[in-house]
Design an enzyme around this catalytic site. Structure first.
Site, PDB file in Angstrom:
ATOM      1  CB  ALA A   1      -0.926  -0.010   1.214  1.00 12.15           C
ATOM      2  N   GLY A   2       1.924   1.233   0.828  1.00 13.24           N
ATOM      3  CA  GLY A   2       2.782   2.403   0.944  1.00 13.24           C
ATOM      4  C   GLY A   2       3.540   2.688  -0.341  1.00 13.24           C
TER       5      GLY A   2
ATOM      6  CG  PHE B   1      -7.496 -17.855  -3.663  1.00 14.71           C
ATOM      7  CD1 PHE B   1      -6.418 -18.471  -4.269  1.00 14.71           C
ATOM      8  CD2 PHE B   1      -7.291 -17.193  -2.459  1.00 14.71           C
ATOM      9  CE1 PHE B   1      -5.160 -18.416  -3.693  1.00 14.71           C
ATOM     10  CE2 PHE B   1      -6.031 -17.131  -1.875  1.00 14.71           C
ATOM     11  CZ  PHE B   1      -4.966 -17.737  -2.502  1.00 14.71           C
TER      12      PHE B   1
ATOM     13  CD  GLN C   1      -8.847 -14.032   6.887  1.00 12.86           C
ATOM     14  OE1 GLN C   1      -7.819 -13.715   6.291  1.00 12.86           O
ATOM     15  NE2 GLN C   1     -10.033 -14.013   6.327  1.00 12.86           N
TER      16      GLN C   1
ATOM     17  CG  HIS D   1      -4.702 -18.681   6.536  1.00  7.85           C
ATOM     18  ND1 HIS D   1      -4.589 -19.986   6.135  1.00  7.85           N
ATOM     19  CD2 HIS D   1      -4.618 -17.940   5.409  1.00  7.85           C
ATOM     20  CE1 HIS D   1      -4.440 -20.022   4.812  1.00  7.85           C
ATOM     21  NE2 HIS D   1      -4.454 -18.789   4.352  1.00  7.85           N
TER      22      HIS D   1
ATOM     23  CG  LEU E   1       0.161 -18.332   5.057  1.00 10.16           C
ATOM     24  CD1 LEU E   1      -1.235 -18.484   5.633  1.00 10.16           C
ATOM     25  CD2 LEU E   1       0.313 -16.973   4.403  1.00 10.16           C
TER      26      LEU E   1
ATOM     27  CD  GLU F   1      -8.187 -19.158   0.681  1.00  9.90           C
ATOM     28  OE1 GLU F   1      -8.067 -18.709   1.836  1.00  9.90           O
ATOM     29  OE2 GLU F   1      -9.043 -18.760  -0.118  1.00  9.90           O
TER      30      GLU F   1
ATOM     31  NE  ARG G   1      -7.701 -16.894   3.456  1.00 10.34           N
ATOM     32  CZ  ARG G   1      -6.720 -16.069   3.137  1.00 10.34           C
ATOM     33  NH1 ARG G   1      -6.524 -14.975   3.849  1.00 10.34           N
ATOM     34  NH2 ARG G   1      -5.931 -16.325   2.115  1.00 10.34           N
TER      35      ARG G   1
ATOM     36  CG  HIS H   1      -3.572 -14.898   7.714  1.00 17.31           C
ATOM     37  ND1 HIS H   1      -2.227 -14.991   7.422  1.00 17.31           N
ATOM     38  CD2 HIS H   1      -4.186 -14.630   6.531  1.00 17.31           C
ATOM     39  CE1 HIS H   1      -2.049 -14.788   6.121  1.00 17.31           C
ATOM     40  NE2 HIS H   1      -3.217 -14.544   5.558  1.00 17.31           N
TER      41      HIS H   1
ATOM     42  NE  ARG I   1      -7.199 -10.429   4.078  1.00 18.36           N
ATOM     43  CZ  ARG I   1      -6.480 -11.401   3.502  1.00 18.36           C
ATOM     44  NH1 ARG I   1      -6.663 -11.710   2.226  1.00 18.36           N
ATOM     45  NH2 ARG I   1      -5.595 -12.075   4.213  1.00 18.36           N
TER      46      ARG I   1
ATOM     47  CB  SER J   1      -5.025  -8.974   1.808  1.00 18.68           C
ATOM     48  OG  SER J   1      -4.089  -9.891   1.315  1.00 18.68           O
TER      49      SER J   1
END
Lengths: 565, 312, 397
Positions: free
Chosen positions: A14-15, A113, A229, A231, A241, A244, A275, A342, A377, A382
């Site tokens: 995002a940054g 997904f 969330q 996961h 992790l 998925e 999820r 997660h 989510r 994400s």
């Protein structure tokens, strides 16, 4: 003293996306991060990014899946923006160099997904987040004359003028210990989530809720903080992790009886339900004695049903994780997993441009709550969230900057105050507790009582614990007295950030007396649209306690309905 | 033991003493060498760099020739670089049946075919430890290298990458030189450069960096008080011995470090005459290994027999 | 099988400490921690940091070998602390104590933290590390081969941890060498069919005296990389493309060296060293040695040549007359050259992409060279050779 039109805190997807967008829009830009940008936790996003780029697909279908995934708590105007802009964003990424995997005709391949009604996840093996993050950083290197990078700078506080505008931040150069004021017309928070409030978590050690807490401390409201969330597939050994994508490629979940138990919980989508649903199903199996592995605390994820060549090509990372961390060859035998913390759906409340109610303060990515994820989510949404709202925040902030003048320099006294505060932490006598102990206690408590299943007593206990730890944190001591890379003192500051986030989360979870998305209250097992189809906002009272209020859910096209997978 | 023997190019070119000393040592270890004199250069990684399929096919041809040697227990080479280059090709050929068939397709018209799982290809060093055995080697020592301080120098191609070369806890091939030196009665000198690069591969491209590498390792060995180095790689020998007068410039001091080929060191301990082993061919005289004034092998204790000094 | 449920054991860590503010030299500090053996060295360090001394400096975040922060040297080997089992680290230690040091080839800032900006990132910036788009940029995605994207994903998998830089032997003697990580990054663009300037990139990297031809082919980076990027292989592919595809004749003799080597083996079946060096400098023909560059090199190497001649290591005859393999075999070799060079496309098997065939029984350790019995003439020739003392005696002469 640095002064910029747009100052971005955090160099995650995002940054970095915000920085590039703001620079393209003509603003002067700085991006500041407590770690080198490629270490940002976006790097860990594995499976892919959703976009309706297949001509047979429609962004509205993507939007509906997202609304349904959110258990109707997501704001539909924001979801529409995200899904409608997704194809162009993903194509933009492709054009700047992301090595999306292709199908036989040379077009981007798409994988299945969770919670999606068709294949719409573009991917780079199972390192999609890493690939995108590194490509964005390539672009930042290309933009090296247009975007100032402050790598390994730790923001300690946001600055606000008397009218309440956000005017920059104070940050510490981790390498020298020097404090510096960064003046800015706009600040964009891209500091990620707060997974470190939980133990174990799939999140990196840097995910300590810095931006959430700093925004909260200057009066910005937080939203959906109760939505945590878990996961469905994290490694029992150490909480890593397992993407998925594995289930997307066809892997099965099996209980102790060797049964594909998802038949009972989600007969249509099976392992690819959303999820929250899958994690709850797994936890139910475990709680009812059908778990596998030592102590029956896990579930088998069986990837052997995926063709080996495909696994080696598309799931390489988890082949390695299995081999290196669990001693399992996932192409030959199932691997032991369980639900693990997660992601946080909640965060600093923003509009679709990433703007918070505080003028000059934006947020994008996991730190923000637009809210596109609502109660839960969807996988591969994400990355999309970070990029769409990162870009929008960057563009909007640049636009806003064009119309206003640079804020006045913050008085030095403010820096001295900050400096004295940090020194006081360094100088604390060793008669309190160790920071690391408090952090451990926090994580353990949250994971026990604010997890997949919740109820009144547990949440109350969690709140008491968090408040006690908050007190203890005030006298917690550290060892490092130095200035160069004093990670110890930063850890103490981060602990404060985490405790803020945890407190808000627990209070909101106590407040929401229903079950929706990731919030499952065993004492209120039903979704209750009549009373709870609304967001819980948390803002800070003057006396340092969270204040709760509500805001409506924006509904455009899709009325709440029963949620079945 | 009968081996299909690949000597490599350099052992018959610039380091003839390597090929020669191997021939002298083999009978003493009951190794029958059947030389693969029809085989061609392994490419030393350079042909693979140019064209992978070409290197793989040329080496598959060599493997096929080796597989035709009646009664051979394995294929053996005396060059780290050959070992590494061949193992790399063999890894690809073994990994993928389709590719193997493609390469065999090219070889078919010469009535040659490489069969997977049917060719153990080992460097002389590995043969000493894994086939002959250290106890056996020890028992054949006539002139233990007592007090001789030997620094091992492996050469990159025989120690990395470990998984390709089959180096693991069971077969710690990256420690074998030390084991052999000890078995021969010598003292192992550990130093920083033991498993580093001699610099040879870039001698034509960046001579300075290449020689600096050689100088560094020679200097490290000198600092660690080694009498000499031993290497299973003739290319390392070129940079460490042949180029030593030039490398010395980068060390800012006299190096004067003799570098022995592995069969030479073994031969010395098995009682062979230094001349038979071709020591006189070295650029840096193995003065610390052989006492040139009396022609007696130095530091070998009472058993050390006098060796004639004639001619050198 | 899974390693869950093993009881915690004690491990002693010996950590290299350096406090830049103290003015004191680096020193070792030991801490004993408790962990299950399958846990990582990073968790051990974090436990020491949490329980005993919070001032231990180490960068870390994800703990799952993806963020690339925690590059260190463990028992002398570079790697990620989070990617090394603590039990395994103890096994590979010299004295039962796990030794942890900062990475090499980069200046130390504090304890286990090195200055990656000063070395690694500077080098990455050097290779123009962004896509230069082929025009026109399509409205939708570029249509490219499926394999090409899997192929560049190998270099995309680089997490910029610096482990390869830490261990690079060329960089050890030539700090200006662009190095394994940055060159792997360069391949990510050269191998990307969407990039418009592959030739320019290759020329730049070939002409740089510290570029692709400065790699000494030591495999250290392949061994160090926790992500299977195999930087050295990528450097070799850059060379292959520069030399074979674009015929870039660089000033570092890289392309000439390769061409000379390949030609000599084609002409003689074996390498003719005496001819290789002059040709690498002067050009790939018998006349190469008379080129001025070759002459300069000859003059520079005179001390070595004289010594070698004196010791009869190199004889004038040996230098002037190459050794060859039998002519029937040489013909086969040349035939193979022609066949392979005659292909429409250069065939390259990347095991990163294709993986390995399913193991079959006995695949691990081949038992022996069994006589396959097929070869007729080959057998006798192969049987015939017994090496002699000198090359002159050898049957291969």
């Amino acid at each position: 003293m640095p002064a910029h039109d747009v100052l971005i805190l955090g160099a995650c997807l995002a940054g970095q996306r915000a920085a590039l967008a703001a620079a393209d829009a003509g603003a002067t830009v700085a991006i500041l991060s407590k770690v080198h940008p490629v270490r940002s936790h976006s790097v860990a996003a594995a499976g892919g990014i959703n976009a309706a780029i297949n001509p047979a697909d429609d962004w509205r279908s993507h939007a509906f899946d997202t609304v349904k995934g959110s258990d109707f708590l997501g704001d539909q105007d924001a979801i529409e923006v995200m899904c409608a802009e997704a194809p162009d964003e993903v194509l933009h990424l492709e054009h700047i160099g992301v090595t999306f995997h292709r199908n036989e005709t040379g077009q981007m391949d798409l994988r299945a997904f969770g919670g999606a009604s068709m294949k719409r996840t573009a991917y780079v093996a199972d390192i999609t987040g890493q690939a995108i993050l590194h490509v964005l950083y390539e672009q930042l290197m290309k933009y090296h004359e247009r975007v100032d990078r402050y790598e390994e700078w730790f923001t300690t506080s946001l600055l606000q003028d008397e009218e309440g505008n956000c005017t920059g931040c104070i940050a510490r150069d981790i390498r020298t210990g020097q404090l510096e004021v960064f003046t800015a017309k706009n600040v964009i928070l891209a500091t990620g989530g707060a997974g470190q409030c939980f133990k174990p978590t799939t999140n990196g050690l840097i995910c300590t809720g810095d931006g959430i807490s700093m925004a909260y401390r200057i009066g910005a409201p937080l939203m959906d903080m109760e939505m945590i969330q878990y996961h469905p597939t994290t490694l029992v050994e150490n909480g890593f992790l397992i993407t998925e994508g594995a289930r997307g490629e066809g892997a099965h979940l099996l209980n102790a009886d060797g049964e594909r138990f998802m038949e009972k919980y989600a007969p249509n989508k099976m392992e690819l339900a959303s999820r929250d649903v899958v994690s709850r199903a797994e936890q139910t199996e475990i709680n009812e004695g059908r778990g596998v592995g030592p102590g029956g605390v896990g579930i088998y994820l069986d990837i052997t049903v995926v063709p080996k060549k495909r696994t080696l090509e598309a799931l390489r990372e988890i082949v390695n994780i299995g081999k290196d961390f669990a001693g399992v060859d996932i192409t030959k035998e199932p691997i032991l997993i369980r639900p693990g913390q997660h992601y946080i759906m909640g965060g600093v409340k923003t509009d679709v441009n990433g703007a918070t109610p505080i003028p000059g303060l934006y947020a994008a990515g996991e730190v923000a709550c637009v809210s596109v994820h609502g109660g839960n989510r969807l996988g591969a949404n994400s990355l999309l969230d970070t990029l769409i709202f990162g870009r929008r925040a960057g563009e909007h902030a640049a636009q806003r900057a064009a119309g206003i003048s640079m804020p006045e320099a913050t008085p030095l006294s403010r820096v001295r105050e900050e400096s004295a505060w940090i020194d006081s932490i360094i100088d604390r006598p060793k008669d309190g507790r160790r920071v690391s102990e408090i952090k451990d206690d926090l994580g353990t408590e949250m994971n026990r009582n604010v997890a997949v299943f919740r109820e009144q007593d547990g949440l109350t206990h969690a709140l008491e614990t968090v408040r006690r730890l908050k007190e203890e944190a005030k006298t917690a001591y550290i060892d490092d007295r130095g200035t160069v890379f004093n990670q110890d003192v930063l850890g103490a500051i981060e602990l404060g950030f985490m405790l803020d986030c945890a407190e808000c989360t627990v209070m909101a979870a106590l407040e929401r007396k229903e079950s929706r998305g990731a919030q499952y209250r065993t004492d209120f097992p039903e979704r209750n649209d009549d009373e709870w189809l609304k967001h819980i906002d948390v803002s800070r009272n003057g006396d340092d306690t969270p204040h709760l209020s509500y805001s409506p859910v924006t509904i455009t096209q899709w009325q709440p309905e029963e949620r079945k997978y | 033991m009968k081996v299909a023997y690949w000597p490599g190019c350099v052992s018959r070119g610039f380091t003839p003493e390597l090929h020669g000393s191997m021939a002298k040592v083999a009978p003493l270890l009951d190794i029958e060498l059947v030389e693969l004199d029809r085989a061609c250069c392994t490419g030393a990684g350079v042909i693979a760099e140019h064209n992978q399929e070409l290197a793989d096919t040329l080496n598959a041809r060599t493997f096929a020739l080796a597989q035709q040697v009646q009664g051979a227990d394995l294929m053996m080479n005396i060059c780290s670089t050959c070992q590494g280059a061949q193992t790399e090709c063999q890894e690809r050929l073994d990994a993928n049946a389709e590719y193997r068939e493609h390469v065999n397709g090219t070889l078919a018209k010469y009535d040659l075919r490489y069969e997977k799982d049917n060719l153990a290809n080992k460097n002389f060093l590995w043969v000493l430890v894994e086939e002959l055995g250290l106890d056996e080697l020890r028992s054949r020592v006539k002139r233990p290298l007592t007090d001789l301080k030997v620094g091992p120098f492996y050469g990159c191609y025989i120690v990395r990458p470990t998984d390709r070369l089959g180096i693991d806890d069971e077969k710690p091939r990256d420690t074998y030189l030390s084991l052999v030196i000890e078995a021969l009665g010598g003292t192992v000198i550990e130093y920083a450069g033991m498993q580093k690069c001699c610099g040879f591969p870039i001698i034509t491209m960046n001579k300075e960096a290449s020689l600096k590498q050689a100088a560094r390792h020679l200097g490290d060995a000198q600092d660690a008080d080694a009498d000499c180095l031993v290497t299973p790689c003739p290319l390392c020998h070129l940079n460490l011995d042949l180029q030593q007068p030039l490398a010395q410039r980068h060390a800012s001091r006299a190096l004067d470090m003799p570098v022995l080929h592995l069969p030479q060191l073994v031969g010395l301990a098995l009682g062979l005459d230094p001349k038979e082993l071709g020591f006189q061919r070295h650029v840096v005289k193995p003065a610390s290994v052989i006492d040139w004034s009396t022609s007696v092998v130095a530091g070998v204790g009472d058993e050390g027999g006098a060796v004639s000094a004639r001619g050198w | 099988m899974a390693e869950t449920g093993k009881p915690p054991e004690s491990y002693t860590l010996r950590i290299r400490r350096f406090d830049p503010e103290s003015g004191a030299a680096p020193y070792w500090a030991e801490h004993t921690i408790e962990l299950e053996p399958h846990r990582s060295v990073l968790e051990g360090i974090l436990q020491a940091k949490g329980r005993f001394d919070g001032s231990i400096g180490i960068r870390c975040s994800c703990k799952a070998a993806i963020c690339g922060s925690c590059g260190v040297r463990i028992n002398g080997q570079p790697g990620l602390a989070c990617h090394t089992h603590i039990g395994r680290a103890k096994e590979t230690s010299r004295d039962g104590v796990i030794e942890i040091e900062p990475m090499g080839n980069m200046p130390v800032i504090k304890d286990l933290i090195v200055d990656m900006d000063a070395v690694h990132w500077k080098k990455v910036q050097r290779v123009t590390p962004w896509l230069i788009n082929k025009e026109p940029i399509p409205e939708r995605e570029y249509l490219v081969d499926r394999e090409s994207m899997v192929d560049v994903t190998q270099t995309m998998a680089c997490i910029q941890c610096g482990a390869c830089v830490s261990d690079c032997l060329s960089m050890e003697v030539d700090p200006l060498f662009i190095g394994p990580a940055a060159l792997a990054k360069a391949y990510r663009f050269v191998g990307d069919p969407r990039d418009a300037q592959q030739y320019e990139r290759l020329q730049d990297l070939a002409e740089d005296p510290h570029g692709i031809y400065d790699c000494t082919h030591c495999f250290k980076c392949i061994e160090a990389c926790p992500k299977g990027v195999a930087p050295m292989n990528q450097i070799m592919r850059l060379r292959r493309r520069a030399g074979s595809d674009h015929h870039i004749s660089d000033r570092n003799n890289g392309e000439r060296h390769e061409a000379a080597f390949v030609t000599l083996v084609k002409d003689h079946g074996l390498l003719w060293e005496a001819e290789l060096l002059p040709r690498s400098h002067g050009g790939n023909s018998w006349f190469g040695k008379f080129a001025p560059k070759a002459g300069l090199e000859l003059a520079d190497s005179l001390p070595v040549i004289t010594k070698a001649m004196l010791r009869r290591k190199v004889t004038p005859m040996g230098a002037l007359k190459p050794h060859k393999i039998p002519s029937a075999d040489l013909k086969q070799v040349q035939d193979i050259y022609d066949t392979v060079h005659g292909r429409d496309e250069r065939l390259e098997l990347n095991l990163y992409i294709t993986g390995y065939d399913e193991d079959e029984a006995g695949a691990q350790e081949p038992a022996a060279v069994a006589a396959s019995g097929g070869g007729d003439g080959g057998q006798t020739a192969a049987e015939g050779g017994q090496p002699g003392m000198t090359p002159e005696d050898s049957p291969t002469r």
